[in-house]
Scaffold this motif. Structure first.
Motif, short mmCIF file in Angstrom:
data_model
loop_
_atom_site.label_atom_id
_atom_site.label_comp_id
_atom_site.label_asym_id
_atom_site.label_seq_id
_atom_site.Cartn_x
_atom_site.Cartn_y
_atom_site.Cartn_z
N PRO A 299 0.83 -1.22 0.00
CA PRO A 299 0.00 0.00 0.00
C PRO A 299 0.86 1.26 0.00
CG PRO A 299 -0.68 -1.57 1.72
CD PRO A 299 0.66 -2.01 1.22
N LEU A 300 0.61 2.14 -0.95
CA LEU A 300 1.41 3.35 -1.10
C LEU A 300 0.51 4.57 -1.24
CD1 LEU A 300 3.99 2.03 -3.73
CD2 LEU A 300 4.33 2.25 -1.26
N GLU A 301 0.85 5.62 -0.51
CA GLU A 301 0.12 6.88 -0.63
C GLU A 301 0.62 7.64 -1.86
OE1 GLU A 301 2.20 6.23 1.94
OE2 GLU A 301 0.81 5.47 3.47
N ARG A 302 -0.24 8.48 -2.37
CA ARG A 302 0.11 9.26 -3.56
C ARG A 302 1.36 10.10 -3.35
NH1 ARG A 302 -4.28 13.14 -6.72
NH2 ARG A 302 -2.88 13.93 -8.36
N ASP A 303 1.47 10.76 -2.19
CA ASP A 303 2.64 11.60 -1.91
C ASP A 303 3.92 10.77 -1.84
OD1 ASP A 303 1.14 13.90 -1.90
OD2 ASP A 303 1.02 14.05 0.29
N PHE A 304 3.81 9.55 -1.29
CA PHE A 304 4.99 8.70 -1.19
C PHE A 304 5.48 8.29 -2.58
CE2 PHE A 304 7.00 4.53 -1.11
CZ PHE A 304 8.03 4.76 -0.22
N ILE A 305 4.57 7.96 -3.48
CA ILE A 305 4.97 7.58 -4.84
C ILE A 305 5.69 8.75 -5.51
CG2 ILE A 305 4.12 6.86 -7.12
CD1 ILE A 305 1.71 5.58 -5.61
N ARG A 306 5.14 9.94 -5.38
CA ARG A 306 5.76 11.13 -5.98
C ARG A 306 7.15 11.36 -5.36
NH1 ARG A 306 4.31 15.67 -5.50
NH2 ARG A 306 4.09 16.54 -7.60
N GLU A 307 7.24 11.23 -4.06
CA GLU A 307 8.52 11.42 -3.37
C GLU A 307 9.55 10.39 -3.83
OE1 GLU A 307 10.13 10.47 1.09
OE2 GLU A 307 8.20 11.50 0.94
N SER A 308 9.11 9.15 -4.05
CA SER A 308 10.03 8.10 -4.49
C SER A 308 10.58 8.39 -5.88
CB SER A 308 9.31 6.74 -4.48
OG SER A 308 8.88 6.41 -3.18
N VAL A 309 9.73 8.93 -6.74
CA VAL A 309 10.17 9.29 -8.09
C VAL A 309 11.23 10.40 -8.03
CG1 VAL A 309 9.44 10.30 -10.29
CG2 VAL A 309 8.04 8.53 -9.20
N THR A 310 11.00 11.43 -7.26
CA THR A 310 11.96 12.53 -7.17
C THR A 310 13.25 12.08 -6.48
OG1 THR A 310 10.90 13.34 -5.13
CG2 THR A 310 10.17 14.29 -7.21
N ASN A 311 13.13 11.21 -5.48
CA ASN A 311 14.33 10.71 -4.79
C ASN A 311 15.18 9.82 -5.69
OD1 ASN A 311 13.68 12.05 -2.45
ND2 ASN A 311 12.86 10.25 -1.39
N ALA A 312 14.58 9.26 -6.73
CA ALA A 312 15.31 8.41 -7.68
C ALA A 312 16.01 9.24 -8.75
CB ALA A 312 14.37 7.41 -8.32
N GLY A 313 15.93 10.59 -8.64
CA GLY A 313 16.66 11.45 -9.55
C GLY A 313 15.83 12.00 -10.70
N PHE A 314 14.52 12.14 -10.49
CA PHE A 314 13.62 12.59 -11.54
C PHE A 314 12.94 13.91 -11.18
CE2 PHE A 314 13.98 8.08 -12.25
CZ PHE A 314 13.93 7.93 -13.63
N ASP A 315 12.61 14.67 -12.22
CA ASP A 315 11.70 15.80 -12.10
C ASP A 315 10.37 15.41 -12.70
OD1 ASP A 315 13.58 17.42 -10.91
OD2 ASP A 315 14.16 18.44 -12.77
N ILE A 316 9.30 15.57 -11.95
CA ILE A 316 7.97 15.21 -12.45
C ILE A 316 7.49 16.27 -13.43
CG2 ILE A 316 5.56 14.85 -11.78
CD1 ILE A 316 6.57 13.64 -9.16
N GLU A 317 7.12 15.82 -14.62
CA GLU A 317 6.67 16.72 -15.68
C GLU A 317 5.15 16.75 -15.81
OE1 GLU A 317 10.27 16.74 -18.88
OE2 GLU A 317 8.81 15.13 -19.11
N LYS A 318 4.51 15.65 -15.52
CA LYS A 318 3.05 15.56 -15.70
C LYS A 318 2.52 14.50 -14.74
CE LYS A 318 -0.49 14.59 -19.26
NZ LYS A 318 -1.30 15.80 -18.96
N GLU A 319 1.31 14.74 -14.25
CA GLU A 319 0.69 13.80 -13.32
C GLU A 319 -0.80 13.72 -13.62
OE1 GLU A 319 0.14 13.46 -8.46
OE2 GLU A 319 1.82 14.60 -9.30
N ASP A 320 -1.33 12.50 -13.59
CA ASP A 320 -2.76 12.30 -13.82
C ASP A 320 -3.28 11.31 -12.78
OD1 ASP A 320 -4.77 12.92 -16.31
OD2 ASP A 320 -5.29 11.05 -15.32
N TYR A 321 -4.49 11.56 -12.29
CA TYR A 321 -5.04 10.71 -11.23
C TYR A 321 -6.50 10.42 -11.52
CZ TYR A 321 -6.35 9.07 -6.55
OH TYR A 321 -6.80 8.33 -5.50
N LEU A 322 -6.87 9.15 -11.38
CA LEU A 322 -8.25 8.71 -11.57
C LEU A 322 -8.75 8.09 -10.27
CD1 LEU A 322 -10.64 8.15 -13.59
CD2 LEU A 322 -9.63 5.87 -13.89
N SER A 323 -9.76 8.68 -9.66
CA SER A 323 -10.34 8.12 -8.44
C SER A 323 -11.13 6.86 -8.77
CB SER A 323 -11.27 9.14 -7.78
OG SER A 323 -10.55 10.27 -7.36
#
Length: 263
Positions: free
Chosen positions: A213-237
């Motif tokens: 189980p992963l929270e949305r903020d944790f996924i985003r944080e993991s991407v940036t910690n892996a050396g990435f800049d987030i360019e686009k994000e989309d979410y479907l409830s």
């Protein structure tokens, strides 16, 4: 339910064809609009927009799934497919080699071709995807090492659907694995990551399988910690309630690698 009572991705009860038939491959699945139509629409839009470019793509996705590669084959000359278990690799190769007991992906090919305005050319699309796939690779001992350079060239894009949270048992392991499986991505290359948010399990036949189980903020944080800049994000409830899977929503992140692998 505690994770110790759930099956895991590596267990022999994991049946990739049954996974496809339960979650992905045909129109009778209750969550088909969320699990399949949503990601193929997003991928179609990304690849058509010109926001994702390059020659080589690495796919690291759940089971022996194919649908994530359909629009990718319009842009990338070479596609490499990587998985963690022999059963998933063997099942993927059955489709690749047109064996009789392979998953029938025609429903999804027709949907992708509908987005492209060529709904009657789905068989041509299927052949296009097969021709683009250059190698199917097993990631040996992935928990302790990055992908061996001799198995894979440097790639321009890494695509992953519903995979890292299925093979990682802790958040620390998830972050470590994200860095490892993107090490073959060149600086300036892009990651397309689809993840379920706050999901704990999914059904394959009578078996319930573990998802971290992963929270949305944790996924985003993991991407940036892996050396990435987030360019686009989309979410479907989540809109459809079913006993075959649980999640709050589905997240897609497009990110650009800014540095060498920070392992």
């Amino acid at each position: 339910m505690a994770s110790s009572t759930l099956k895991h991705y590596y267990d022999e009860e994991f049946d990739p064809k049954l996974l496809d038939e339960t979650h992905f491959s045909h129109g009778n699945i209750p969550i088909i609009e969320e699990n399949v139509v949503y990601p193929v629409r997003i991928l179609h839009e990304l690849f058509c927009s010109g926001k994702v470019k390059g020659d080589t793509l690495l796919d690291v996705s759940i089971g022996g799934s194919v649908y994530q590669l359909m629009s990718a084959s319009n842009c990338f000359k070479e596609i490499y497919v990587m998985n963690f278990t022999d059963c998933n690799i063997n099942h993927f190769k059955k489709w690749l080699e047109t064996e009789e007991d392979a998953t029938d992906w025609s429903f999804v090919f027709k949907k992708v071709c509908e987005f492209e305005g060529n709904s009657d050319k789905w068989q041509e699309k299927e052949e296009q995807v097969k021709k683009a796939i250059k190698r199917v690779i097993k990631w040996e001992n992935f928990e302790n090492s990055a992908v061996k350079p001799q198995l894979l060239p440097t790639v321009d894009c890494v695509l992953s659907l519903w995979q890292l949270d299925g093979v990682s048992k802790t958040k620390e392991e998830y972050q470590s694995n994200m860095k490892k499986f993107t090490c073959s991505l060149r600086p300036g290359g892009q990651l397309i990551l689809f993840s379920a948010v706050n999901m704990s399990h999914y059904m394959v036949g009578k078996h319930k399988f573990f998802i971290l189980p992963l929270e949305r903020d944790f996924i985003r944080e993991s991407v940036t910690n892996a050396g990435f800049d987030i360019e686009k994000e989309d979410y479907l409830s989540r809109k459809v309630i079913t006993d075959i899977v649980d999640y709050d929503g589905l997240l897609c992140i497009l990110a650009r690698k800014q540095s060498e692998c920070p392992i």
